[in-house]
Design a protein around this motif. Structure first.
Motif, PDB file in Angstrom:
ATOM      1  N   TYR A   9      -4.862 -37.666 -17.925  1.00 29.30           N
ATOM      2  CA  TYR A   9      -5.830 -37.352 -18.970  1.00 29.30           C
ATOM      3  C   TYR A   9      -6.131 -38.524 -19.916  1.00 29.30           C
ATOM      4  O   TYR A   9      -7.067 -38.456 -20.713  1.00 29.30           O
ATOM      5  CB  TYR A   9      -5.345 -36.146 -19.785  1.00 29.30           C
ATOM      6  N   THR A  39      -7.079 -27.920 -25.770  1.00 27.94           N
ATOM      7  CA  THR A  39      -8.524 -27.723 -25.645  1.00 27.94           C
ATOM      8  C   THR A  39      -9.323 -28.768 -26.428  1.00 27.94           C
ATOM      9  O   THR A  39     -10.531 -28.914 -26.211  1.00 27.94           O
ATOM     10  CB  THR A  39      -8.905 -26.315 -26.126  1.00 27.94           C
ATOM     11  N   VAL A  51      -8.762 -32.163 -23.752  1.00 30.44           N
ATOM     12  CA  VAL A  51      -9.358 -32.132 -22.415  1.00 30.44           C
ATOM     13  C   VAL A  51     -10.608 -31.257 -22.438  1.00 30.44           C
ATOM     14  O   VAL A  51     -10.538 -30.064 -22.765  1.00 30.44           O
ATOM     15  CB  VAL A  51      -8.351 -31.602 -21.376  1.00 30.44           C
ATOM     16  N   MET A  89     -13.461 -29.056 -20.860  1.00 30.29           N
ATOM     17  CA  MET A  89     -13.533 -28.226 -19.654  1.00 30.29           C
ATOM     18  C   MET A  89     -14.436 -27.039 -19.923  1.00 30.29           C
ATOM     19  O   MET A  89     -14.907 -26.840 -21.049  1.00 30.29           O
ATOM     20  CB  MET A  89     -12.131 -27.765 -19.261  1.00 30.29           C
ATOM     21  N   PHE A 106     -11.397 -21.470 -18.590  1.00 28.67           N
ATOM     22  CA  PHE A 106     -10.067 -21.692 -19.158  1.00 28.67           C
ATOM     23  C   PHE A 106      -9.529 -20.423 -19.817  1.00 28.67           C
ATOM     24  O   PHE A 106      -8.370 -20.051 -19.636  1.00 28.67           O
ATOM     25  CB  PHE A 106     -10.121 -22.837 -20.167  1.00 28.67           C
ATOM     26  N   GLN A 151     -12.367 -30.544 -15.260  1.00 32.02           N
ATOM     27  CA  GLN A 151     -12.009 -31.099 -16.557  1.00 32.02           C
ATOM     28  C   GLN A 151     -12.571 -32.512 -16.712  1.00 32.02           C
ATOM     29  O   GLN A 151     -12.963 -33.158 -15.735  1.00 32.02           O
ATOM     30  CB  GLN A 151     -10.473 -31.131 -16.715  1.00 32.02           C
ATOM     31  N   ASN A 153     -11.347 -36.220 -18.663  1.00 34.52           N
ATOM     32  CA  ASN A 153     -10.245 -36.871 -19.361  1.00 34.52           C
ATOM     33  C   ASN A 153     -10.739 -37.597 -20.606  1.00 34.52           C
ATOM     34  O   ASN A 153     -11.905 -37.460 -21.005  1.00 34.52           O
ATOM     35  CB  ASN A 153      -9.485 -37.804 -18.420  1.00 34.52           C
ATOM     36  N   SER A 194      -8.559 -30.191 -11.380  1.00 34.41           N
ATOM     37  CA  SER A 194      -7.105 -30.051 -11.425  1.00 34.41           C
ATOM     38  C   SER A 194      -6.671 -28.752 -10.762  1.00 34.41           C
ATOM     39  O   SER A 194      -7.266 -27.689 -10.989  1.00 34.41           O
ATOM     40  CB  SER A 194      -6.607 -30.054 -12.875  1.00 34.41           C
ATOM     41  N   ASN A 198      -0.227 -29.658 -13.700  1.00 37.57           N
ATOM     42  CA  ASN A 198      -1.596 -29.850 -13.209  1.00 37.57           C
ATOM     43  C   ASN A 198      -1.651 -31.070 -12.287  1.00 37.57           C
ATOM     44  O   ASN A 198      -1.104 -32.129 -12.609  1.00 37.57           O
ATOM     45  CB  ASN A 198      -2.564 -30.073 -14.380  1.00 37.57           C
TER      46      ASN A 198
END
Length: 389
Positions: A298, A311, A314, A316, A321, A340, A342, A350, A371
């Motif tokens: 990440y 959250t 990362v 997403m 999620f 996701q 990074n 992931s 992950n």
């Protein structure tokens, strides 16, 4: 301005009742009244909201002492004043001992207004005291229930080092002999507790510090000789005026939690050299542990990640999620893929394997996540296959 007053008069002579009413009006009252002279009539009126009872001592079919007894049997706190022309000193004393509020002789009715005023005021004071006493009993019962149902061992010590209260959990945690606690002296209990600790001097030094700094709160972990670990929290008891009354000590056995955390650290250390991202989050997604694999995947260092929400680190699809997190809470584990971004906003997919960790009482506490970057994982497998070929 006259004060309204609901008066029940026990009197067989209407003329005497009129004299009583006259004195009440002269004393500043506006009576709402009813006259009765028999036991049946008196009983029928007892629950009609009368504020005061004025009773003749002697009647042909009934008397004041019998009426007083009926009033007390029903637990009614209504001022009861005897108004009589035949009441002698001995009878007056007997009536007061039986619970009469006061007495007034019919040839001295001028005293009636002041006597009524005083007895009404005292009745208000009695009711207020009764309510305060009931509130105190309720508060004490609630406090005792809270202590006895707590998962913590609780010890309360006053400013003179005397034990004010403790719960059964405290006795269980430290295995303190009941006869020792019954002394209500904190010193022998403190000496006994220190024999259980791996480092008694450090604990005693902390106790001395807190006794010298009465306003301080304190928290630490205590390691016992038998390997258990207690979370110890202490806070002062301080009144609204700032007066110091003593100190509350709370002890919680966190041995299983510490063992679980140590196991997690060991497992994470074994996997630290892998490409898997391993991290631990609180239920609100705050990062508590972040391994090197997570740093590589990440782009956030452990120092940057710890204490922040996953959250926020990362990027997403939040809907996906949240669905995954809800499934985790329901089932205790979840495995699936998430798209996701990074730190460098590079896209990745992931493979997530999440496990719900529970505290010793069985309540959800943390999430252990492993992950794996799927493209990297597939590339590694393809390389291994080519090398094997």
């Amino acid at each position: 301005m006259s004060t309204k007053l609901k008066v029940l008069i026990l009197e067989d002579l209407p003329a005497d009742a009129e004299l009583v009413l006259h004195e009440l009006k002269h004393g500043g009252y506006e009576p709402e009244w009813k006259r009765v002279e028999t036991k049946a009539d008196f009983l029928a009126e007892l629950n009609q909201g009368w504020e005061i009872v004025l009773a003749d001592y002697s009647l042909p079919l009934f008397d004041g002492l019998q009426a007083l007894e009926l009033l007390r049997e029903r637990g009614l706190d209504i001022p009861f004043i005897l108004v009589s022309g035949t009441l002698g000193e001995d009878n007056a004393v007997a009536a007061m001992k039986a619970g009469a509020s006061n007495y007034v002789m019919k040839d001295k009715l001028a005293r009636l207004g002041p006597v009524v005023e005083r007895e009404l005021r005292e009745a208000v004071d009695r009711r207020a005291h009764k309510l305060a006493d009931e509130d105190l009993k309720f508060s004490n019962a609630m406090l005792a229930t809270q202590q006895e149902t707590s998962i913590d061992g609780i010890l309360v010590v006053n400013a003179d080092d005397k034990i004010v209260s403790y719960n059964r959990r405290f006795i269980e945690l430290w295995a303190v002999p009941p006869e020792l606690v019954a002394l209500k002296d904190d010193k022998p209990v403190l000496q006994f507790v220190t024999t259980k600790l791996a480092d008694p001097p450090a604990f005693l030094e902390r106790v001395r510090y807190l006794n010298a700094h009465q306003q301080d709160t304190s928290r630490e972990e205590l390691i016992l000789k038998d390997g258990r670990v207690f979370d110890r929290y202490s806070a002062p008891m301080v009144g609204a005026d700032g007066h110091y009354y003593g100190r509350v000590w709370n002890f919680r056995d966190i041995t299983k939690r510490k063992q679980a955390e140590e196991q997690i650290r060991k497992q994470a250390a074994l996997l630290d050299a892998t490409n898997d991202a391993i991290y631990v989050c609180a239920l609100d997604h705050t990062v508590r542990y972040w391994n090197r694999g997570a740093e590589r995947l990440y782009g956030w260092t452990s120092a940057e990640a710890l204490g922040r929400k996953f959250t926020d680190l990362v990027i997403m699809e939040l809907a996906a999620f949240e669905l995954a997190h809800a499934a985790l809470l329901k089932e205790g584990a979840w495995t699936g893929e998430l798209k996701q971004l990074n730190k460098a906003e590079q896209s990745l997919v992931s493979l997530c394997r999440w496990t719900l960790l529970r505290e010793e009482q069985g309540q959800p506490e943390k999430v252990l996540a492993i992950n794996t970057d799927i493209p990297s994982h597939r590339l590694l497998n393809q390389t291994r296959l080519r090398n094997h070929g």
